[in-house]
Design a protein around this motif. Sequence first.
Motif: not given
Length: 371
Positions: A5, A112-113, A299, A326, A328
């Motif tokens: 992200l 990126s969810d 996510g 993570d 995202s």
Amino acid sequence: MFDGLKDKLSSFREDAAEEVEEKAAEAEAEAEADERAEAESEDAGAVAETEADTAPAEPDESGAIEEEPDDDDGPTASRFTRAKAFATGKVIIEEEDLQEPLRDLEFALLGSDVEMTVAEEILDTVREKMLGEARAQIETTDQLVTEALHDALLEVISVGQFDFEERIAAADKPVTVVFTGVNGVGKTTTIAKLSEWLEDRGYSSVLANGDTYRAGANEQIGEHADALGRKLIAHDKGGDPAAVIYDGVEYADANDIDVVLGDTAGRLHTSNDLMAQLEKIDRVVEPDLTLFVDESVAGQDAVRRATEFNDAAEIDGVVLSKADADSSGGAAISIAYVTGKPVLFLGTGQEYDDLVQFDPEALVDELLGEE
């Protein structure tokens, strides 16, 4: 943490700043060209006007004399305004400048969810803060983009935020904290980590195993209790979860323990019997805080489950485990805005001290490389 992200946000900042500056420079060049053309036209017009002064104006078919059009309005006027601002160290950002960068940002957030409504709110806030009146180019246009993105992210991440330690300090003791969530997301390990986090700040705690549904649950949380030197309150498999946590509260009250940390069975919001257990715990124990635990790497699934749990048995906050794995960051960005309940802690590793209090401002600074 959340490196994917970070990279996407960095790309948006660079692209948006470059696009705005290119458009402003183009406007300046076009305005200069228009000025030259207008000057040449005025020179030619002066000659024609001298000649025209010697001849009477010709009426049109209706007998009226046609007047010259006024060309002060329209795109040229807007271009001149923008060019003048740019020449004096300011930039006017227009809708067309942001169309492509914002579209790319939307794809980046969704990729990126980040939940759809959260992504839309971020885009709207960035657009609102960047469009409109002239803004000074303090250092670079990138700073303008960064400030807008900073405010937009902070607005959605910090919804409902409160200081967990201040809440513990101010509450009557013992403070009862109950943990909920689905199976396998690190709920029991999170309880052990929070017990250590509290210990580091001078608060004693007792663990109460309200997960009487799963075989081996007593042994699992018992290993953590032994490793940490904490008292564990537990009943046999199949016992009443509310009774176990109530016994934990009684023990804490009798032994001047500050906090009771109550585990519960992992469940789906559709598990009626298990959800009824949570309702009974609420009635019997009246916990001070109910925390929902899920994996950051889940996510949008984590966002959805947090919403469903909050609807079924209201939660007060969220703990996201495996945040260190993570890239995202979609759950951390989205959960508070969607549920109205804040993220309070992030699990960042396997050790007992790998639990950090969630700080929205610090997270945004990290995502934008401002730490």
